[in-house]
Scaffold this motif. Structure first.
Motif, short mmCIF file in Angstrom:
data_model
loop_
_atom_site.label_atom_id
_atom_site.label_comp_id
_atom_site.label_asym_id
_atom_site.label_seq_id
_atom_site.Cartn_x
_atom_site.Cartn_y
_atom_site.Cartn_z
N UNK A 59 2.45 37.44 -31.75
CA UNK A 59 2.30 36.03 -32.09
C UNK A 59 1.21 35.84 -33.15
N UNK A 60 0.10 36.52 -33.00
CA UNK A 60 -0.99 36.43 -33.98
C UNK A 60 -0.52 36.88 -35.36
N UNK A 61 0.24 37.96 -35.38
CA UNK A 61 0.76 38.47 -36.65
C UNK A 61 1.77 37.50 -37.26
N UNK A 62 2.69 37.02 -36.46
CA UNK A 62 3.74 36.14 -36.96
C UNK A 62 3.18 34.83 -37.51
N UNK A 63 2.17 34.29 -36.85
CA UNK A 63 1.62 32.99 -37.24
C UNK A 63 0.38 33.09 -38.11
N UNK A 64 -0.12 34.31 -38.29
CA UNK A 64 -1.35 34.54 -39.05
C UNK A 64 -2.50 33.67 -38.54
N UNK A 65 -2.65 33.72 -37.22
CA UNK A 65 -3.75 33.03 -36.55
C UNK A 65 -4.67 34.11 -35.98
N UNK A 66 -5.97 34.03 -36.24
CA UNK A 66 -6.90 35.03 -35.68
C UNK A 66 -6.80 35.08 -34.15
N UNK A 67 -6.92 36.27 -33.59
CA UNK A 67 -6.78 36.46 -32.14
C UNK A 67 -7.65 35.52 -31.31
N UNK A 68 -8.94 35.35 -31.62
CA UNK A 68 -9.75 34.45 -30.79
C UNK A 68 -9.22 33.00 -30.81
N UNK A 69 -8.80 32.54 -31.98
CA UNK A 69 -8.25 31.19 -32.08
C UNK A 69 -6.95 31.09 -31.30
N UNK A 70 -6.10 32.09 -31.45
CA UNK A 70 -4.82 32.10 -30.74
C UNK A 70 -5.03 32.09 -29.23
N UNK A 71 -6.00 32.86 -28.77
CA UNK A 71 -6.28 32.90 -27.33
C UNK A 71 -6.66 31.51 -26.83
N UNK A 72 -7.50 30.80 -27.57
CA UNK A 72 -7.89 29.44 -27.16
C UNK A 72 -6.68 28.50 -27.15
N UNK A 73 -5.84 28.61 -28.18
CA UNK A 73 -4.64 27.76 -28.26
C UNK A 73 -3.71 28.05 -27.09
N UNK A 74 -3.44 29.32 -26.84
CA UNK A 74 -2.53 29.69 -25.74
C UNK A 74 -3.13 29.31 -24.40
N UNK A 75 -4.42 29.53 -24.20
CA UNK A 75 -5.06 29.13 -22.94
C UNK A 75 -4.88 27.64 -22.67
N UNK A 76 -5.07 26.82 -23.70
CA UNK A 76 -4.91 25.37 -23.53
C UNK A 76 -3.46 25.02 -23.17
N UNK A 77 -2.50 25.69 -23.80
CA UNK A 77 -1.09 25.42 -23.51
C UNK A 77 -0.70 25.93 -22.12
N UNK A 78 -1.28 27.04 -21.69
CA UNK A 78 -1.05 27.53 -20.32
C UNK A 78 -1.66 26.56 -19.32
N UNK A 79 -2.88 26.10 -19.58
CA UNK A 79 -3.53 25.13 -18.69
C UNK A 79 -2.74 23.84 -18.56
N UNK A 80 -1.99 23.49 -19.60
CA UNK A 80 -1.16 22.28 -19.59
C UNK A 80 0.24 22.54 -19.04
N UNK A 81 0.50 23.76 -18.59
CA UNK A 81 1.79 24.17 -18.03
C UNK A 81 2.92 24.15 -19.05
N UNK A 82 2.57 24.27 -20.34
CA UNK A 82 3.58 24.30 -21.39
C UNK A 82 4.00 25.72 -21.73
N UNK A 83 3.13 26.67 -21.42
CA UNK A 83 3.40 28.10 -21.60
C UNK A 83 3.04 28.82 -20.31
N UNK A 84 3.59 30.01 -20.16
CA UNK A 84 3.13 30.91 -19.11
C UNK A 84 3.14 32.33 -19.62
N UNK A 85 2.33 33.15 -18.97
CA UNK A 85 2.22 34.56 -19.33
C UNK A 85 2.89 35.41 -18.27
#
Length: 141
Positions: A59-85
């Motif tokens: 995902x980081x490679x495809x979107x060209x988003x730095x890993x730390x930023x991507x982790x924060x984005x994904x964490x927020x979406x997981x917390x909102x129940x929009x994504x899951x791991x």
């Protein structure tokens, strides 16, 4: 093609114009998505995952988003129940990210807002120009 100072328009002009255009588009779309409590990066992550599950690295490679930023984005979406791991059954170190049913519903709404934003842009600069520019940009690496 001559530039402002009678010199050839070079790649630096192209890069500058693309960066300025990208920032303006992100700013304007960001204002629209903010009304839904979303950022452009969150929308992009949902879009990228709607088609297929991916690992964080993919995902980081495809979107060209730095890993730390991507982790924060994904964490927020997981917390909102929009994504899951989920962990891979073959390799427990490999974690994939998926869009939840709620995430798909939210993405549908965000896609409608993004489409309206693009239509408004087409109204300002011409639909044919937006289409040509989109086609040209798809040819860039």
């Amino acid at each position: 093609m001559a530039g402002r100072h009678g010199t050839e328009v070079g790649r630096a002009d192209l890069v500058d114009l693309l960066i300025r255009a990208q920032r303006a588009l992100v700013r304007d779309l960001g204002a629209v998505l903010e009304e839904e409590g979303f950022t452009v990066d969150q929308w992009r992550v949902l879009r990228a995952l709607a088609a297929e599950e991916r690992t964080m690295g993919e995902l980081a490679t495809a979107l060209e988003i730095p890993h730390p930023t991507l982790t924060r984005v994904v964490d927020a979406l997981v917390d909102s129940a929009l994504l899951y791991r989920s962990q891979s059954e073959q390799d427990r170190r490999r974690v994939s990210v998926h869009v939840s049913p709620l995430g798909h519903t939210k993405l549908d709404r965000l896609e409608s807002l993004a489409a309206a934003h693009e239509q408004a842009l087409g109204g300002r600069v011409g639909v044919d120009n937006v289409t040509r520019l989109t086609d040209l940009l798809r040819t860039l690496p």
